[in-house]
Design an enzyme around this catalytic site. Structure first.
Site, short mmCIF file in Angstrom:
data_model
loop_
_atom_site.label_atom_id
_atom_site.label_comp_id
_atom_site.label_asym_id
_atom_site.label_seq_id
_atom_site.Cartn_x
_atom_site.Cartn_y
_atom_site.Cartn_z
N TRP A 11 -21.34 -54.61 -45.15
CA TRP A 11 -22.11 -54.26 -43.96
C TRP A 11 -22.57 -55.49 -43.18
CZ3 TRP A 11 -26.02 -49.88 -45.75
CH2 TRP A 11 -25.28 -48.78 -46.22
N LYS A 12 -22.44 -56.65 -43.77
CA LYS A 12 -22.92 -57.90 -43.14
C LYS A 12 -24.40 -57.74 -42.74
CE LYS A 12 -18.28 -58.67 -41.49
NZ LYS A 12 -17.41 -59.59 -40.80
N GLU A 169 -8.61 -62.54 -47.17
CA GLU A 169 -9.12 -62.26 -45.83
C GLU A 169 -8.74 -63.40 -44.89
OE1 GLU A 169 -12.57 -59.33 -45.93
OE2 GLU A 169 -13.46 -61.30 -46.24
N GLY A 175 -13.10 -59.51 -38.00
CA GLY A 175 -13.94 -59.14 -36.85
C GLY A 175 -13.28 -59.41 -35.51
N SER A 214 -10.20 -56.70 -40.09
CA SER A 214 -9.98 -55.68 -39.07
C SER A 214 -9.22 -54.45 -39.57
CB SER A 214 -9.27 -56.28 -37.84
OG SER A 214 -10.10 -57.27 -37.25
N GLY A 235 -15.23 -54.70 -43.09
CA GLY A 235 -16.44 -55.10 -42.40
C GLY A 235 -16.87 -54.02 -41.41
N GLY A 236 -16.59 -54.26 -40.12
CA GLY A 236 -17.07 -53.37 -39.06
C GLY A 236 -16.82 -51.89 -39.31
C1 PEP Z 1 -15.21 -58.81 -43.64
O1 PEP Z 1 -16.27 -59.18 -43.16
O2 PEP Z 1 -15.01 -59.01 -44.85
C2 PEP Z 1 -14.24 -58.14 -42.78
C3 PEP Z 1 -13.05 -57.93 -43.26
O3 PEP Z 1 -14.66 -57.80 -41.54
P1 PEP Z 1 -13.88 -56.87 -40.47
O4 PEP Z 1 -13.32 -55.70 -41.23
O5 PEP Z 1 -14.90 -56.48 -39.48
O6 PEP Z 1 -12.77 -57.72 -39.91
#
Ligand code: PEP
Length: 258
Positions: A11-12, A169, A175, A214, A235-236
């Site tokens: 969730w950051k 990642e 993001g 993403s 993430g998002g």
């Molecule tokens: C993350 O923060 O680990 C991530 C993958 O973010 P997002 O899915 O938003 O790219």
């Protein structure tokens, strides 16, 4: 080798008591459709206790986004120890997320210390690795991944990955709305698994390697298709129950076909 998929939501620095309660309510309800997928949420530290209480009795696990590398509790203002994370119900903790590496100066050695401390506290570390766009364009992807993973293997041993997760990642995909292609993801995952296999083939066959960057409901199934891709770190898209659950559905579908 069949590995249970894991979908973890990072969730950051997002959420509030109210929005978390609504999100978790929906996730707990929907997750029952995917008994073959392990699901984990990683809220900001201040909300771990409340989210953990709400998750009690559900299949959804709780993780933290970071921990102190200090082996013992004590005079470290602002830091959070792994035993405290265990105390509020965490089973997992993210270490070495690219935002920690780039914004807070965490290098490979510090990440390895955090990984070790997490395991000493009985937490399962999710070790994040990944290259920047510049590194990829310069043909350095494999050397960057090798160093990020290798530092932890050297410090903690390959056996440590019996109780750990790796997340690939690519920094340029986090993001940004850009994703690795399914083939780029599979290639990086296969490289990481082979590197671990050079030290311990059995552990390498067991460890789960997640893709992050993403991931959304619409692209998850193709990103999770590779034989070495065992789910995602999200993430998002983990902030919306419907989107997060579509990703869990994709992980379940891929697990059935592998
Ligand atoms: C993350 O923060 O680990 C991530 C993958 O973010 P997002 O899915 O938003 O790219």
């Amino acid at each position: 080798m069949s590995r249970r998929p894991l979908v973890a939501g990072n969730w950051k620095m997002n959420g509030s008591r109210d929005s978390n309660a609504n999100l978790i309510h929906d996730v707990i309800f929907e997750v029952r459709k995917y008994p073959d997928v392990d699901v984990l949420v990683c809220p900001p530290a201040v909300y771990l206790d409340a989210v953990g209480r709400q998750l009690e009795g559900s299949a959804v696990q709780l993780g933290a986004q970071d921990l102190s590398e200090q082996p013992k509790t004590g005079a470290y203002t602002g830091e959070i120890h792994g035993v405290m994370l265990r105390d509020v119900g965490c089973t997992h903790v993210i270490v070495g997320h690219s935002e920690r590496r780039s914004l807070y100066g965490e290098g490979n050695d510090k990440v390895a210390q955090k990984f070790a401390t997490a395991q000493e506290c009985g937490l399962i570390p999710i070790l994040c690795v990944g290259e920047t766009l510049e590194q990829r364009e310069n043909g350095q992807t494999e050397s960057v991944l090798a160093e990020q993973l290798g530092t932890v293997v050297t410090a903690c041993g390959a056996q440590a990955f019996k109780q750990a997760v790796i997340a690939y990642e690519p920094v340029w995909a986090i993001g940004t709305g850009l994703t690795a292609t399914p083939q780029q993801a599979q290639d990086a995952h296969a490289f990481l698994r082979a590197q671990l296999a050079a030290s311990d083939a059995k552990i390498a066959g067991l460890v789960r390697i997640l893709y992050g960057g993403s991931v959304k409901g619409e692209n998850a199934e193709s990103l999770f298709a590779g034989p070495d891709v065992d789910g995602g770190l999200i993430g998002g898209a983990s902030l919306k129950a419907g989107e997060f659950m579509s990703i869990c559905a994709a992980a379940a579908a891929q697990a059935r076909s592998k």
